[in-house]
Write an enzyme that holds these catalytic residues in place. Structure first.
Site, PDB file in Angstrom:
ATOM      1  N   GLY A   1      -0.041  -5.186   0.457  1.00 53.77           N
ATOM      2  CA  GLY A   1      -1.212  -4.861  -0.360  1.00 53.77           C
ATOM      3  C   GLY A   1      -1.225  -5.559  -1.715  1.00 53.77           C
TER       4      GLY A   1
ATOM      5  CG  ASP B   1      -2.836  -4.492   6.214  1.00 56.31           C
ATOM      6  OD1 ASP B   1      -1.880  -5.006   5.580  1.00 56.31           O
ATOM      7  OD2 ASP B   1      -3.227  -3.329   6.002  1.00 56.31           O
TER       8      ASP B   1
ATOM      9  N   GLY C   1       0.843  -1.189   0.000  1.00 58.74           N
ATOM     10  CA  GLY C   1       0.000   0.000   0.000  1.00 58.74           C
ATOM     11  C   GLY C   1       0.878   1.238   0.000  1.00 58.74           C
TER      12      GLY C   1
ATOM     13  CD  GLU D   1       2.284  -6.325   5.866  1.00 59.98           C
ATOM     14  OE1 GLU D   1       2.834  -7.400   6.206  1.00 59.98           O
ATOM     15  OE2 GLU D   1       1.608  -6.214   4.834  1.00 59.98           O
TER      16      GLU D   1
HETATM   17  C1  QUE Z   1       7.671  -3.338   4.722  1.00 58.35           C
HETATM   18  C2  QUE Z   1       6.446  -3.066   4.151  1.00 58.35           C
HETATM   19  C3  QUE Z   1       6.335  -2.244   3.008  1.00 58.35           C
HETATM   20  C4  QUE Z   1       7.524  -1.697   2.472  1.00 58.35           C
HETATM   21  C5  QUE Z   1       8.758  -1.979   3.051  1.00 58.35           C
HETATM   22  C6  QUE Z   1       8.812  -2.795   4.167  1.00 58.35           C
HETATM   23  C7  QUE Z   1       5.071  -1.912   2.386  1.00 58.35           C
HETATM   24  C8  QUE Z   1       5.092  -1.009   1.274  1.00 58.35           C
HETATM   25  C9  QUE Z   1       6.314  -0.500   0.786  1.00 58.35           C
HETATM   26  C10 QUE Z   1       6.444   0.441  -0.303  1.00 58.35           C
HETATM   27  C11 QUE Z   1       7.370   0.237  -1.306  1.00 58.35           C
HETATM   28  C12 QUE Z   1       7.534   1.150  -2.338  1.00 58.35           C
HETATM   29  C13 QUE Z   1       6.761   2.317  -2.373  1.00 58.35           C
HETATM   30  C14 QUE Z   1       5.829   2.528  -1.361  1.00 58.35           C
HETATM   31  C15 QUE Z   1       5.681   1.603  -0.339  1.00 58.35           C
HETATM   32  O1  QUE Z   1       7.486  -0.880   1.379  1.00 58.35           O
HETATM   33  O2  QUE Z   1       3.991  -2.394   2.824  1.00 58.35           O
HETATM   34  O3  QUE Z   1       5.077   3.652  -1.402  1.00 58.35           O
HETATM   35  O4  QUE Z   1       6.913   3.239  -3.366  1.00 58.35           O
HETATM   36  O5  QUE Z   1       3.933  -0.649   0.707  1.00 58.35           O
HETATM   37  O6  QUE Z   1      10.019  -3.080   4.757  1.00 58.35           O
HETATM   38  O7  QUE Z   1       5.315  -3.589   4.677  1.00 58.35           O
END
Ligand code: QUE
Length: 339
Positions: free
Chosen positions: A120, A151, A71, A143
């Site tokens: 997500g 989730d 997400g 997460e």
């Molecule tokens: C753990 C996570 C997430 C993560 C890194 C973690 C996660 C997530 C993102 C993410 C990656 C690239 C993006 C962004 C979010 O990284 O849930 O907006 O551009 O969405 O160590 O749970």
């Protein structure tokens, strides 16, 4: 993977032959789902649910690096820090509604997972009937590394994986290959990347029935050597007891697993353990409702903003957790968050 589409839309919905195609197209953010993408996915599903010409829905990615990295937690963190609780709530409510709609979609919903599929991303694939993973797929529920919890319905599906595998995956964030994901039950078919163009063409002609003939024999489960130890350790009744059991194992795998857990938010390990354990008794809609209630507490906790800062915003990978150790986490505080 496809050629870069000539459009700025982050979700491209199109009808091709017998299928409705959802193309995730936000490659610079590894297709992390923002609010607009979630709304676009929900709108397309609502339209195709009734459309007689659409026999199946196929979701895939315009990037060969990622199916979907999760997400848009960067935006959620900004809203949380600004005290914009309504915006945080709206995001998770829409995302979980999408997860539920995928689960009850009345036609085959096929995800083509080639590249990173975390959080997500698993939410927009695992609830569908058909989940195709390639040799470049990387699955994880990471997460606890960002002070969140598994989730998107993970509190429903993780406790239903074999043995204690779900709690292991949800607490450690352990990455799995595409073949591993099929062994674990997160994916249903293993198809090499090179065959995806043929698979897309066959589905446009024949719908979801085209998947099974293109699936290949699975390579072995990389977690097979550790399955017994996973069940021994992660069937414990609390996170501190999981740690004790890992310490008693005295193996390289147990030491690596302890080191991994040692980097995660101690509080997030505890509320994730409680949420996944409770999810074993809930159906998907109730599990998603419980997850939404838990986000209200978690996104107000210092570890969420700090975890997203360390892993996604600043990328120093050095979060400073509050409290910093497991023995300082107050069980009553965690229990109150899950009421
Ligand atoms: C753990 C996570 C997430 C993560 C890194 C973690 C996660 C997530 C993102 C993410 C990656 C690239 C993006 C962004 C979010 O990284 O849930 O907006 O551009 O969405 O160590 O749970």
């Amino acid at each position: 993977m496809t050629d870069a589409p000539m459009t700025d839309l982050s979700v491209i919905a199109s009808e091709e032959g017998r299928i409705g195609r959802l193309l995730l197209n936000r490659p610079k953010a590894l297709n992390a789902l923002d609010h607009a993408m979630i709304l676009a996915l929900r709108a397309a599903l609502a339209a195709w649910q009734e459309a007689p010409g659409v026999h199946a829905v196929v979701i895939d990615s315009a990037s060969d690096r990622a199916f979907c990295a999760g997400g848009d937690i960067r935006a959620i963190r900004s809203h949380a820090l600004a005290g914009e609780a309504d915006d945080v709530e709206r995001f998770f409510a829409e995302e979980y509604a999408l997860n539920a709609e995928i689960a009850r979609f009345p036609k085959p919903y096929v995800a083509l997972i080639d590249g990173i599929c975390m959080g997500g991303g698993i939410g927009v694939s695992v609830h569908g009937q058909v989940r195709v993973a390639t040799e470049h797929a990387v699955f994880a529920m990471p997460e606890t590394a960002i002070g969140m919890f598994p989730d998107i319905g993970a509190t429903f599906f993780l406790p239903r994986l074999p043995g204690a595998l779900g709690l292991y995956l949800g607490l450690t964030g352990q990455r799995m290959t595409g073949a591993d994901a099929v062994h674990a039950g997160l994916a249903t078919h293993f198809v090499p990347r090179a065959k995806l163009p043929a698979l897309r063409a066959a589905m446009i002609a024949d719908g979801a029935a085209a998947v099974a003939p293109l699936a290949e024999t699975l390579p072995p489960f990389s977690l097979a050597p550790h399955r017994a130890a996973i069940d021994r350790c992660f069937s414990a009744a609390s996170v501190p007891e999981i740690v004790s059991r890992l310490e008693a194992e005295d193996s390289a795998w147990a030491r690596e697993t302890l080191a991994t857990l040692g980097t995660m938010s101690p509080s997030a390990l505890c509320w994730s353990f409680a949420a996944v354990t409770r999810g074993a008794t809930l159906e998907l809609p109730a599990a998603l409702a419980a997850e939404l209630r838990l986000t209200r507490h978690v996104t107000r906790h210092a570890d969420f903003a700090e975890g997203v800062r360390a892993m996604v915003v600043d990328k120093d990978r050095k979060p400073r957790w509050t409290p910093p150790t497991l023995d300082q986490v107050d069980p009553a505080t965690i229990a109150a968050m899950l009421d």
